[in-house]
Design a protein around this motif. Structure first.
Motif, PDB file in Angstrom:
ATOM      1  N   ALA A 129       0.850  -1.184   0.000  1.00 51.60           N
ATOM      2  CA  ALA A 129       0.000   0.000   0.000  1.00 51.60           C
ATOM      3  C   ALA A 129       0.892   1.242   0.000  1.00 51.60           C
ATOM      4  O   ALA A 129       2.068   1.167   0.352  1.00 51.60           O
ATOM      5  N   ALA A 130       0.323   2.365  -0.357  1.00 50.88           N
ATOM      6  CA  ALA A 130       1.061   3.623  -0.300  1.00 50.88           C
ATOM      7  C   ALA A 130       1.309   3.992   1.159  1.00 50.88           C
ATOM      8  O   ALA A 130       0.538   3.604   2.035  1.00 50.88           O
ATOM      9  N   PRO A 131       2.385   4.726   1.429  1.00 53.52           N
ATOM     10  CA  PRO A 131       2.594   5.182   2.801  1.00 53.52           C
ATOM     11  C   PRO A 131       1.389   5.983   3.284  1.00 53.52           C
ATOM     12  O   PRO A 131       0.816   6.777   2.535  1.00 53.52           O
ATOM     13  N   ALA A 132       1.004   5.738   4.533  1.00 55.10           N
ATOM     14  CA  ALA A 132      -0.090   6.481   5.158  1.00 55.10           C
ATOM     15  C   ALA A 132       0.265   6.656   6.625  1.00 55.10           C
ATOM     16  O   ALA A 132       0.622   5.684   7.297  1.00 55.10           O
ATOM     17  N   GLY A 133       0.211   7.887   7.091  1.00 48.03           N
ATOM     18  CA  GLY A 133       0.584   8.143   8.479  1.00 48.03           C
ATOM     19  C   GLY A 133       2.033   7.749   8.707  1.00 48.03           C
ATOM     20  O   GLY A 133       2.925   8.182   7.982  1.00 48.03           O
ATOM     21  N   ASP A 134       2.261   6.869   9.668  1.00 43.15           N
ATOM     22  CA  ASP A 134       3.630   6.482  10.019  1.00 43.15           C
ATOM     23  C   ASP A 134       4.006   5.097   9.508  1.00 43.15           C
ATOM     24  O   ASP A 134       4.906   4.461  10.037  1.00 43.15           O
TER      25      ASP A 134
END
Length: 165
Positions: free
Chosen positions: A54-59
């Protein structure tokens, strides 16, 4: 006296090296591995291997791999890239069919960020025995290389070669 001057110089160089090493690790970010995003297929040990990140999200950036042979799963691998104050780390857990964990419940393989270049990121296992390079060689080819030390040098070989789906 000359010995102590030389020793002091060596210690100073080592200290500067440690400072730059720490700074390098802190400069890493999840954006350094964002190139992995997507659905990928390859072959491994005579069967298909599939990966999704998945794409980076948050940390975090989260992904998984599924390895199969003769139309049956041989192993699942869960990977989580987490952003820390020292840079990104990779946490990896392996599972047998039936989602039976191969590591203890509270244990996962842990890799710390070493450096990144355009479309490439290098991590080292916490025990220092293995290094992993994640590399987007072309827009449609993702390669994961495993490295080990031989004769004082890191030698890398392709472990997984994926094509974008």
């Amino acid at each position: 006296m000359r010995f102590f001057t030389s020793l002091r110089a060596v210690l100073y160089v080592l200290f500067l090296g440690l400072l730059s090493f720490g700074t390098q690790a802190q400069s890493g970010a999840l954006s350094d591995v964002a190139f992995m995003k997507g659905h990928w297929l390859g072959t491994f040990n005579g069967g298909p291997i599939e990966a999704f990140w998945a794409a980076p999200a948050g940390d975090n950036l989260t992904g998984f791999m599924r390895m199969m042979k003769d139309n049956k799963v041989t192993m699942y691998e869960m990977l989580v890239f987490e952003q820390t104050e020292q840079g990104p780390i990779v946490l990896v857990k392996h599972f047998k069919p039936g989602l039976v964990a191969m590591e203890e419940k509270e244990i996962s393989d842990r890799y710390r960020f070493i450096e990144a270049k355009k479309n490439q990121a290098l991590f080292e296992k916490s025990d220092g025995a293995v290094r992993i390079i994640y590399e987007l060689r072309t827009p449609n080819q993702l390669v994961i290389q495993r490295g080990k030390q031989e004769g004082g040098k890191w030698i890398f070989a392709d472990l997984f070669v994926f094509a974008r789906q």
